[in-house]
Design a protein around this motif. Structure first.
Motif, PDB file in Angstrom:
ATOM      1  N   HIS A 174       0.938 -13.170  -2.110  1.00 15.40           N
ATOM      2  CA  HIS A 174       1.914 -13.654  -3.080  1.00 15.40           C
ATOM      3  C   HIS A 174       1.775 -15.139  -3.402  1.00 15.40           C
ATOM      4  N   SER A 186       3.910  -9.548   0.304  1.00 14.39           N
ATOM      5  CA  SER A 186       2.461  -9.602   0.307  1.00 14.39           C
ATOM      6  C   SER A 186       1.994 -10.995   0.733  1.00 14.39           C
ATOM      7  N   SER A 225       4.132  -6.088  -6.590  1.00 15.36           N
ATOM      8  CA  SER A 225       4.201  -5.529  -5.233  1.00 15.36           C
ATOM      9  C   SER A 225       4.906  -4.186  -5.256  1.00 15.36           C
ATOM     10  N   LEU A 226       4.297  -3.215  -4.588  1.00 13.44           N
ATOM     11  CA  LEU A 226       4.876  -1.869  -4.479  1.00 13.44           C
ATOM     12  C   LEU A 226       5.962  -1.886  -3.411  1.00 13.44           C
ATOM     13  N   LYS A 227       7.173  -1.530  -3.786  1.00 17.16           N
ATOM     14  CA  LYS A 227       8.300  -1.589  -2.847  1.00 17.16           C
ATOM     15  C   LYS A 227       8.883  -0.219  -2.527  1.00 17.16           C
ATOM     16  N   ILE A 286      -1.609   3.063 -10.079  1.00 16.34           N
ATOM     17  CA  ILE A 286      -1.205   2.119  -9.024  1.00 16.34           C
ATOM     18  C   ILE A 286      -2.112   0.892  -9.063  1.00 16.34           C
ATOM     19  N   CYS A 287      -3.396   1.127  -9.270  1.00 15.21           N
ATOM     20  CA  CYS A 287      -4.377   0.044  -9.311  1.00 15.21           C
ATOM     21  C   CYS A 287      -4.021  -0.997 -10.387  1.00 15.21           C
ATOM     22  N   TRP A 304       8.339  -1.189  -8.371  1.00 16.89           N
ATOM     23  CA  TRP A 304       7.424  -2.340  -8.371  1.00 16.89           C
ATOM     24  C   TRP A 304       8.234  -3.612  -8.548  1.00 16.89           C
ATOM     25  N   GLU A 323      -1.053  -3.028  -9.193  1.00 19.22           N
ATOM     26  CA  GLU A 323      -1.429  -3.858  -8.032  1.00 19.22           C
ATOM     27  C   GLU A 323      -2.309  -5.030  -8.460  1.00 19.22           C
ATOM     28  N   LYS A 324      -3.323  -4.737  -9.289  1.00 26.10           N
ATOM     29  CA  LYS A 324      -4.254  -5.789  -9.687  1.00 26.10           C
ATOM     30  C   LYS A 324      -3.579  -6.851 -10.547  1.00 26.10           C
ATOM     31  N   LYS A 325      -2.540  -6.448 -11.277  1.00 23.47           N
ATOM     32  CA  LYS A 325      -1.795  -7.426 -12.063  1.00 23.47           C
ATOM     33  C   LYS A 325      -1.137  -8.462 -11.156  1.00 23.47           C
TER      34      LYS A 325
END
Ligand code: GTP
Length: 157
Positions: free
Chosen positions: A143, A140, A31-33, A22-23, A75, A26-28
């Motif tokens: 964003h 986010s 957004s987790l949907k 997940i990290c 994602w 996310e770091k890229k």
């Protein structure tokens, strides 16, 4: 906005790689949907992999997917399908580069930790299969910092 389907396979869950994976997404800046920890039935795994039903490894693949809990995710972001595949790396861990998920965490093609949709069309089908009730609609606040060309930032002097 483009979405992709990502599944952490049972070996990834058992090895405690959920947070690490997940990290990376996310770091890229994606957004987790949608996110679900679940056990799937054999018929469901067969449906997900129906395009591979003629392959000699199909039964073993289905056994692998039903052997433990998986994490299903959606994602979202610009070019997330193709970029997600790059984050994952080549399907065969012998060919996946260091720095990719398969390159860093897998040895065997039959235990390669993670699945990612291979096209926008596959992503659409897979998200409909795994998330029949839909995904979560949120934006986010980061964003505008990640994709500044898509919004108008106030000009400061
Ligand atoms: P996924 O993202 O997992 O769908 O991989 P892919 O789309 O890059 O590859 P493909 O659809 O060809 O294979 C799906 C999955 O089947 C792979 O991720 C592997 O887990 C498994 N697989 C593919 N080829 C082999 C093989 O030759 N032997 C075994 N044991 N498993 C394979």
């Amino acid at each position: 906005m483009e979405q992709t389907f990502i599944m952490i396979k049972p070996d990834g869950v058992q090895r405690g790689l959920v947070g690490e994976i997940i990290c990376r997404f996310e770091k890229k800046g994606f957004s987790l949907k949608g996110l679900k920890l679940m056990n799937v039935e054999r018929a469901f795994a067969e449906k997900h992999y129906e395009d591979l039903s003629a392959k000699p490894f199909f039964n073993g693949l289905v056994e692998y997917i039903v052997s433990g809990s998986v994490v299903a995710m959606v994602w979202e972001g610009k070019d997330v399908v193709a970029t997600g595949r790059k984050i994952i790396g080549a399907t065969n861990p012998s060919e996946s580069a260091p720095g990719t998920i398969c390159g860093d965490f897998a040895v065997e093609i039959g235990r390669n930790v993670i699945h990612g949709s291979d096209s926008v069309e596959s992503a659409r089908k897979e998200i409909a299969l795994w998330f029949p009730d839909g995904t979560v609609n949120w934006q986010s606040s980061l964003h505008p910092r990640i994709a500044p060309l898509q919004i108008t930032l106030p000009i400061t002097h």
